[in-house]
Design a protein around this motif. Structure first.
Motif, short mmCIF file in Angstrom:
data_model
loop_
_atom_site.label_atom_id
_atom_site.label_comp_id
_atom_site.label_asym_id
_atom_site.label_seq_id
_atom_site.Cartn_x
_atom_site.Cartn_y
_atom_site.Cartn_z
N MET A 140 0.81 -1.21 0.00
CA MET A 140 0.00 0.00 0.00
C MET A 140 0.85 1.26 0.00
O MET A 140 0.32 2.37 -0.07
N TYR A 141 2.19 1.10 0.10
CA TYR A 141 3.07 2.23 0.34
C TYR A 141 4.15 2.40 -0.72
O TYR A 141 4.67 1.41 -1.24
N ALA A 142 4.48 3.66 -0.98
CA ALA A 142 5.75 3.95 -1.61
C ALA A 142 6.82 3.78 -0.54
O ALA A 142 6.56 3.99 0.65
N ALA B 160 17.21 6.58 -2.36
CA ALA B 160 16.42 5.98 -3.43
C ALA B 160 14.98 5.82 -2.99
O ALA B 160 14.70 5.75 -1.79
N ALA B 161 14.07 5.78 -3.96
CA ALA B 161 12.66 5.57 -3.68
C ALA B 161 12.04 4.70 -4.75
O ALA B 161 12.51 4.68 -5.90
N ILE B 162 10.98 3.97 -4.37
CA ILE B 162 10.30 3.06 -5.29
C ILE B 162 8.81 3.13 -5.03
O ILE B 162 8.37 3.14 -3.87
N SER B 163 8.03 3.20 -6.08
CA SER B 163 6.59 3.25 -5.93
C SER B 163 6.04 1.88 -5.54
O SER B 163 6.75 0.87 -5.61
N TRP B 164 4.77 1.82 -5.18
CA TRP B 164 4.20 0.56 -4.68
C TRP B 164 4.26 -0.53 -5.73
O TRP B 164 4.42 -1.70 -5.42
N SER B 165 4.15 -0.14 -7.01
CA SER B 165 4.15 -1.12 -8.10
C SER B 165 5.51 -1.30 -8.73
O SER B 165 5.66 -2.06 -9.69
N SER B 166 6.52 -0.58 -8.23
CA SER B 166 7.88 -0.59 -8.78
C SER B 166 7.98 0.05 -10.15
O SER B 166 9.02 -0.10 -10.80
N ASN B 167 6.96 0.76 -10.60
CA ASN B 167 7.03 1.36 -11.93
C ASN B 167 7.66 2.75 -11.91
O ASN B 167 7.89 3.34 -12.97
N LYS B 168 7.92 3.26 -10.72
CA LYS B 168 8.64 4.54 -10.61
C LYS B 168 9.74 4.38 -9.58
O LYS B 168 9.48 3.95 -8.45
N PHE C 34 23.78 1.64 -6.82
CA PHE C 34 22.77 1.10 -5.92
C PHE C 34 21.51 0.73 -6.71
O PHE C 34 21.17 1.40 -7.69
N THR C 35 20.82 -0.31 -6.25
CA THR C 35 19.56 -0.72 -6.86
C THR C 35 18.53 -0.94 -5.77
O THR C 35 18.74 -1.74 -4.86
N ILE C 36 17.40 -0.24 -5.89
CA ILE C 36 16.30 -0.43 -4.97
C ILE C 36 15.30 -1.40 -5.60
O ILE C 36 15.07 -1.38 -6.81
N SER C 37 14.72 -2.25 -4.76
CA SER C 37 13.72 -3.20 -5.25
C SER C 37 12.79 -3.56 -4.10
O SER C 37 13.07 -3.23 -2.94
N ARG C 38 11.71 -4.22 -4.43
CA ARG C 38 10.76 -4.62 -3.39
C ARG C 38 10.11 -5.93 -3.77
O ARG C 38 9.95 -6.24 -4.96
N ASP C 39 9.74 -6.70 -2.76
CA ASP C 39 8.98 -7.93 -2.94
C ASP C 39 7.76 -7.81 -2.03
O ASP C 39 7.83 -8.10 -0.83
N ASN C 40 6.67 -7.37 -2.61
CA ASN C 40 5.47 -7.13 -1.80
C ASN C 40 4.93 -8.41 -1.17
O ASN C 40 4.35 -8.38 -0.08
N ALA C 41 5.15 -9.53 -1.83
CA ALA C 41 4.69 -10.81 -1.28
C ALA C 41 5.44 -11.16 0.01
O ALA C 41 4.89 -11.81 0.90
N PRO D 185 2.16 6.65 2.03
CA PRO D 185 1.09 6.32 1.08
C PRO D 185 1.32 6.91 -0.31
O PRO D 185 0.96 6.27 -1.31
N SER D 186 1.91 8.08 -0.40
CA SER D 186 2.16 8.70 -1.69
C SER D 186 3.65 8.74 -1.98
O SER D 186 4.48 8.81 -1.07
N TYR D 187 3.99 8.74 -3.26
CA TYR D 187 5.39 8.69 -3.68
C TYR D 187 6.00 10.08 -3.70
O TYR D 187 5.42 11.03 -4.22
N HIS D 188 7.18 10.21 -3.15
CA HIS D 188 7.96 11.43 -3.31
C HIS D 188 9.40 11.14 -2.91
O HIS D 188 9.71 10.03 -2.44
N THR D 189 10.27 12.08 -3.09
CA THR D 189 11.70 11.86 -2.80
C THR D 189 12.23 12.84 -1.77
O THR D 189 13.45 12.94 -1.58
N GLY D 190 11.36 13.54 -1.10
CA GLY D 190 11.79 14.44 -0.04
C GLY D 190 12.24 13.70 1.19
O GLY D 190 11.86 12.54 1.41
N VAL D 191 13.05 14.35 2.00
CA VAL D 191 13.57 13.72 3.22
C VAL D 191 12.50 13.71 4.31
O VAL D 191 12.48 12.81 5.16
#
Length: 122
Positions: free
Chosen positions: A31-33, A49-57, A68-75, A100-106
Motif C-alpha cells: 500500500m506504500y511507496a 532511493a525511492a520506489i513506488s508501490w508497483s515498482s514502476n517509478k 545502488f539498486t532499490i527493489s521490493r517484494d510485496n509478497a 502512502p504517496s510517492y515522493h523523494t523528499g527527506v
C-alpha cells in the motif's frame, strides 16, 4: 502505520557490495511507496532511493546512481537496497521509510525504521 525494521548493515571494504533489507509488519507494504535514506555522522539525513508501490517509478540520488539498486517484494513485505562498488562516502546509518504517496523528499514519510549502520573502509 506499517512498522519497519532494517537489516543487513555492516563493515565492508571499498569496492565491496552489501544488501540491505527493510521488513514491514503490521500492514502490507504494497500500500506504500518506500524509500531509503542515510545520515552520516555530523551531516543531515539525505535521500538515497525511492520506489513506488508497483515498482514502476524509481528514483536515485545522483551520488548512488548506477551503483545502488532499490527493489521490493510485496509478497515478502520487504524492500531491498543492493549496494555495489561501495565507497567510504557511503558510510552512514541507513533508514527505510514508507508513505502512502510517492515522493523523494527527506521529510513527509509516514513510517521510519530504526536504521542500520553501514561502514565502508578505504
Amino acid at each position: 502505520q506499517v512498522r519497519l525494521v532494517e537489516s543487513g548493515g555492516g563493515l565492508v571494504q571499498a569496492g565491496a557490495s552489501l544488501r540491505l533489507s527493510c521488513a514491514g509488519s503490521g500492514r502490507t507494504i504494497s500500500m506504500y511507496a518506500m524509500g531509503w535514506f542515510r545520515q552520516a555522522r555530523g551531516k543531515e539525513r539525505e535521500f538515497v532511493a525511492a520506489i513506488s508501490w508497483s515498482s514502476n517509478k524509481i528514483d536515485y540520488a545522483d551520488s548512488v546512481k548506477a551503483r545502488f539498486t532499490i527493489s521490493r517484494d510485496n509478497a515478502k513485505n520487504t524492500m531491498y537496497l543492493q549496494m555495489n562498488s561501495m565507497k567510504p562516502d557511503d558510510t552512514a546509518v541507513y533508514y527505510c521509510a514508507a508513505n502512502p504517496s510517492y515522493h523523494t523528499g527527506v521529510t513527509g514519510w509516514e513510517s521510519w525504521g530504526q536504521g542500520t549502520q553501514v561502514t565502508v573502509s578505504s
